[in-house]
Design a protein around this motif. Structure first.
Motif, PDB file in Angstrom:
ATOM      1  N   MET A  83       0.801  -1.223   0.000  1.00  0.00           N
ATOM      2  CA  MET A  83       0.000   0.000   0.000  1.00  0.00           C
ATOM      3  C   MET A  83       0.840   1.282   0.000  1.00  0.00           C
ATOM      4  SD  MET A  83      -2.724  -1.681  -0.032  1.00  0.00           S
ATOM      5  CE  MET A  83      -3.686  -0.219  -0.276  1.00  0.00           C
ATOM      6  N   GLY A  84       2.125   1.182   0.318  1.00  0.00           N
ATOM      7  CA  GLY A  84       2.937   2.386   0.438  1.00  0.00           C
ATOM      8  C   GLY A  84       2.813   3.023   1.804  1.00  0.00           C
ATOM      9  N   LEU A  85       1.620   2.988   2.378  1.00  0.00           N
ATOM     10  CA  LEU A  85       1.381   3.514   3.716  1.00  0.00           C
ATOM     11  C   LEU A  85       1.885   2.523   4.764  1.00  0.00           C
ATOM     12  CD1 LEU A  85      -2.236   4.728   3.014  1.00  0.00           C
ATOM     13  CD2 LEU A  85      -0.233   6.203   3.312  1.00  0.00           C
ATOM     14  N   THR A  86       2.468   3.031   5.844  1.00  0.00           N
ATOM     15  CA  THR A  86       3.067   2.149   6.839  1.00  0.00           C
ATOM     16  C   THR A  86       2.047   1.713   7.882  1.00  0.00           C
ATOM     17  OG1 THR A  86       3.720   3.966   8.292  1.00  0.00           O
ATOM     18  CG2 THR A  86       5.271   3.338   6.546  1.00  0.00           C
ATOM     19  N   GLN A  87       2.444   0.727   8.655  1.00  0.00           N
ATOM     20  CA  GLN A  87       1.612   0.210   9.748  1.00  0.00           C
ATOM     21  C   GLN A  87       1.241   1.327  10.725  1.00  0.00           C
ATOM     22  OE1 GLN A  87       3.714  -2.033  12.788  1.00  0.00           O
ATOM     23  NE2 GLN A  87       2.135  -3.631  12.740  1.00  0.00           N
ATOM     24  N   THR A  88       2.212   2.152  11.098  1.00  0.00           N
ATOM     25  CA  THR A  88       1.952   3.207  12.081  1.00  0.00           C
ATOM     26  C   THR A  88       1.098   4.335  11.507  1.00  0.00           C
ATOM     27  OG1 THR A  88       4.080   4.219  11.479  1.00  0.00           O
ATOM     28  CG2 THR A  88       4.038   2.750  13.394  1.00  0.00           C
ATOM     29  N   GLU A  89       1.119   4.519  10.199  1.00  0.00           N
ATOM     30  CA  GLU A  89       0.284   5.554   9.586  1.00  0.00           C
ATOM     31  C   GLU A  89      -1.192   5.152   9.553  1.00  0.00           C
ATOM     32  OE1 GLU A  89       2.760   7.939   6.238  1.00  0.00           O
ATOM     33  OE2 GLU A  89       2.639   5.783   5.901  1.00  0.00           O
ATOM     34  N   LEU A  90      -1.467   3.852   9.514  1.00  0.00           N
ATOM     35  CA  LEU A  90      -2.834   3.374   9.344  1.00  0.00           C
ATOM     36  C   LEU A  90      -3.506   2.950  10.646  1.00  0.00           C
ATOM     37  CD1 LEU A  90      -2.329   1.241   6.103  1.00  0.00           C
ATOM     38  CD2 LEU A  90      -3.557   3.415   6.292  1.00  0.00           C
ATOM     39  N   MET A  91      -2.754   2.365  11.559  1.00  0.00           N
ATOM     40  CA  MET A  91      -3.357   1.847  12.792  1.00  0.00           C
ATOM     41  C   MET A  91      -4.047   2.948  13.585  1.00  0.00           C
ATOM     42  SD  MET A  91      -0.718  -1.044  14.274  1.00  0.00           S
ATOM     43  CE  MET A  91      -1.489  -0.937  15.894  1.00  0.00           C
ATOM     44  N   THR A 125      -0.253   4.697  -1.930  1.00  0.00           N
ATOM     45  CA  THR A 125       0.700   5.736  -2.319  1.00  0.00           C
ATOM     46  C   THR A 125       1.841   5.168  -3.166  1.00  0.00           C
ATOM     47  OG1 THR A 125       1.956   5.447  -0.252  1.00  0.00           O
ATOM     48  CG2 THR A 125       0.195   7.100  -0.259  1.00  0.00           C
ATOM     49  N   LEU A 126       1.764   3.883  -3.519  1.00  0.00           N
ATOM     50  CA  LEU A 126       2.802   3.293  -4.358  1.00  0.00           C
ATOM     51  C   LEU A 126       2.621   3.710  -5.810  1.00  0.00           C
ATOM     52  CD1 LEU A 126       3.180  -0.394  -3.088  1.00  0.00           C
ATOM     53  CD2 LEU A 126       4.757   1.512  -2.756  1.00  0.00           C
ATOM     54  N   THR A 127       3.717   4.101  -6.447  1.00  0.00           N
ATOM     55  CA  THR A 127       3.684   4.434  -7.864  1.00  0.00           C
ATOM     56  C   THR A 127       3.949   3.172  -8.683  1.00  0.00           C
ATOM     57  OG1 THR A 127       6.058   4.925  -7.986  1.00  0.00           O
ATOM     58  CG2 THR A 127       4.578   6.714  -7.305  1.00  0.00           C
ATOM     59  N   HIS A 128       3.848   3.293 -10.003  1.00  0.00           N
ATOM     60  CA  HIS A 128       4.104   2.144 -10.877  1.00  0.00           C
ATOM     61  C   HIS A 128       5.554   1.663 -10.781  1.00  0.00           C
ATOM     62  CE1 HIS A 128       0.185   2.250 -12.720  1.00  0.00           C
ATOM     63  NE2 HIS A 128       0.313   3.540 -12.990  1.00  0.00           N
ATOM     64  N   ALA A 133       4.484   7.804  -2.933  1.00  0.00           N
ATOM     65  CA  ALA A 133       4.123   9.183  -3.228  1.00  0.00           C
ATOM     66  C   ALA A 133       3.403   9.808  -2.044  1.00  0.00           C
ATOM     67  CB  ALA A 133       3.245   9.236  -4.482  1.00  0.00           C
ATOM     68  N   ASN A 134       3.029  11.062  -2.178  1.00  0.00           N
ATOM     69  CA  ASN A 134       2.265  11.756  -1.149  1.00  0.00           C
ATOM     70  C   ASN A 134       0.845  11.220  -1.113  1.00  0.00           C
ATOM     71  OD1 ASN A 134       0.459  14.112  -0.118  1.00  0.00           O
ATOM     72  ND2 ASN A 134       2.539  14.686   0.492  1.00  0.00           N
ATOM     73  N   LEU A 135       0.226  11.245   0.087  1.00  0.00           N
ATOM     74  CA  LEU A 135      -1.126  10.718   0.232  1.00  0.00           C
ATOM     75  C   LEU A 135      -2.117  11.464  -0.661  1.00  0.00           C
ATOM     76  CD1 LEU A 135      -2.957   8.712   1.677  1.00  0.00           C
ATOM     77  CD2 LEU A 135      -3.244  10.382   3.518  1.00  0.00           C
ATOM     78  N   LYS A 136      -1.882  12.751  -0.906  1.00  0.00           N
ATOM     79  CA  LYS A 136      -2.772  13.511  -1.777  1.00  0.00           C
ATOM     80  C   LYS A 136      -2.733  13.006  -3.211  1.00  0.00           C
ATOM     81  CE  LYS A 136      -2.549  17.785   0.943  1.00  0.00           C
ATOM     82  NZ  LYS A 136      -2.199  19.230   0.940  1.00  0.00           N
ATOM     83  N   SER A 137      -1.655  12.312  -3.578  1.00  0.00           N
ATOM     84  CA  SER A 137      -1.516  11.760  -4.931  1.00  0.00           C
ATOM     85  C   SER A 137      -1.836  10.274  -4.978  1.00  0.00           C
ATOM     86  CB  SER A 137      -0.083  11.990  -5.428  1.00  0.00           C
ATOM     87  OG  SER A 137       0.259  13.355  -5.386  1.00  0.00           O
ATOM     88  N   ALA A 138      -2.454   9.769  -3.928  1.00  0.00           N
ATOM     89  CA  ALA A 138      -2.731   8.330  -3.833  1.00  0.00           C
ATOM     90  C   ALA A 138      -3.716   7.882  -4.913  1.00  0.00           C
ATOM     91  CB  ALA A 138      -3.279   7.991  -2.452  1.00  0.00           C
ATOM     92  N   THR A 139      -3.549   6.651  -5.338  1.00  0.00           N
ATOM     93  CA  THR A 139      -4.459   6.033  -6.297  1.00  0.00           C
ATOM     94  C   THR A 139      -5.238   4.924  -5.577  1.00  0.00           C
ATOM     95  OG1 THR A 139      -2.709   4.505  -6.987  1.00  0.00           O
ATOM     96  CG2 THR A 139      -2.965   6.539  -8.257  1.00  0.00           C
ATOM     97  N   TRP A 140      -6.202   4.339  -6.267  1.00  0.00           N
ATOM     98  CA  TRP A 140      -7.003   3.272  -5.665  1.00  0.00           C
ATOM     99  C   TRP A 140      -6.402   1.918  -6.006  1.00  0.00           C
ATOM    100  CZ3 TRP A 140      -9.874   5.151  -2.103  1.00  0.00           C
ATOM    101  CH2 TRP A 140     -10.530   6.370  -2.261  1.00  0.00           C
ATOM    102  N   LYS A 141      -6.183   1.099  -4.989  1.00  0.00           N
ATOM    103  CA  LYS A 141      -5.734  -0.280  -5.186  1.00  0.00           C
ATOM    104  C   LYS A 141      -6.857  -1.213  -4.763  1.00  0.00           C
ATOM    105  CE  LYS A 141      -1.637  -1.655  -5.133  1.00  0.00           C
ATOM    106  NZ  LYS A 141      -0.221  -2.030  -4.860  1.00  0.00           N
TER     107      LYS A 141
END
Length: 288
Positions: A83-91, A125-128, A133-141
């Motif tokens: 997801m690009g986002l870390t465990q601590t960012e989401l929990m 937030t993962l790019t190709h 990337a920044n959360l504002k630039s996040a895409t849907w997975k």
């Protein structure tokens, strides 16, 4: 210092602000009191961690624990790989803050079930290129989520839900000798089948061209394909779940299909811009 009590690496703790420390502390308290309780195990911690890491690598996904309100109480630390986002960012955050608004009703419905199997879109937030990337630039997975409610140790506590989450499409399916690939129009009619279809189901590839996959599906499993088809139209990727497909010589075999909508080719001077999908690519696993 409260951050020192968190089961995190010192390098991670040092970058946490006060709201994050409080959020993570509350999450760890909930996972310990609601879903772990006083359960004791004789398995050494290092051995247990090694086993968990092995399971996560094999299933190509991560683990998520949700409350009945959708709070992400816990995620395995390999979530950042997908997801690009870390465990601590989401929990400690609510799942509805990160998922597609059109999927919220389906998520709420599944939070009321004992056993669940659904597909949802979540921010990534993962790019190709695999960079974050920044959360504002996040895409849907697209995630395929499966799991069930876990009975809490404390009688006064609400149930929590243990889910395995696997990003689609799944890569390991393509490597199996018991799979065949096919392409379909958006109404699920075959437009291509590979040669392995003959050895697995007995059909020559050209025999199925123009026919609908619903023609081969067992009547009692039609709802399974309908759900898969709807997920494809709305979310572009899906896993069908197990259903029965007709064999040419008679009878049925159990299969599972992993599908994705392939978008139209890039526009050019000779080809105008179009938003219509080109076809559905499906990998079907014949269960043995």
């Amino acid at each position: 210092d409260l951050s020192r009590l968190l089961p995190l690496q010192p390098s991670v703790r040092s970058h946490l602000d006060k709201p994050s420390i409080i959020r993570l502390t509350l999450s760890y308290i909930r996972i310990r009191s609601d879903c772990v309780g006083d359960v004791q195990t004789e398995t050494p911690s290092l051995q247990r961690d090694a086993e968990v890491n092995m399971y996560l690598r094999v299933m190509e996904g991560f683990v998520m624990v949700l409350s009945t309100e959708g709070d992400m109480i816990f995620l395995s630390d390999n979530v950042s790989k997908y997801m690009g986002l870390t465990q601590t960012e989401l929990m400690g955050h609510n799942i509805f803050e990160y998922t597609h608004p059109c999927d919220h009703e389906e998520i709420r419905h599944n939070l009321r079930l004992t056993k669940r199997d659904f597909v949802m879109r979540i921010k990534s937030t993962l790019t190709h290129r695999g960079r974050s990337a920044n959360l504002k630039s996040a895409t849907w997975k697209v995630l395929h989520c499966q799991g069930r409610a876990k009975v809490c140790m404390a009688s006064s506590a609400a149930s929590c839900f243990l889910l395995t989450c696997r990003p689609l499409p799944l890569s390991h399916t393509l490597l199996s000798t018991h799979t065949f690939t096919s392409q379909h129009s958006m109404d699920m009619r075959f437009t291509y089948c590979d040669q392995r279809l003959a050895s697995l189901l007995g059909y020559r590839p050209n025999e199925l061209l123009g026919r609908s996959i619903y023609d081969l599906c067992h009547t009692l499993d039609t709802n399974c394909l309908n759900k898969n088809h709807l997920n494809l139209c709305l979310k572009s990727q899906s896993v069908s779940g197990q259903y029965r497909m007709m064999v040419k010589g008679g009878g049925y075999v159990w299969v599972e299909s992993h599908s994705a909508v392939i978008p139209s080719s890039r526009p050019s001077r000779s080809r105008p811009v179009t938003h219509q999908p080109l076809c559905i690519l499906t990998v079907t696993y014949v269960l043995r």
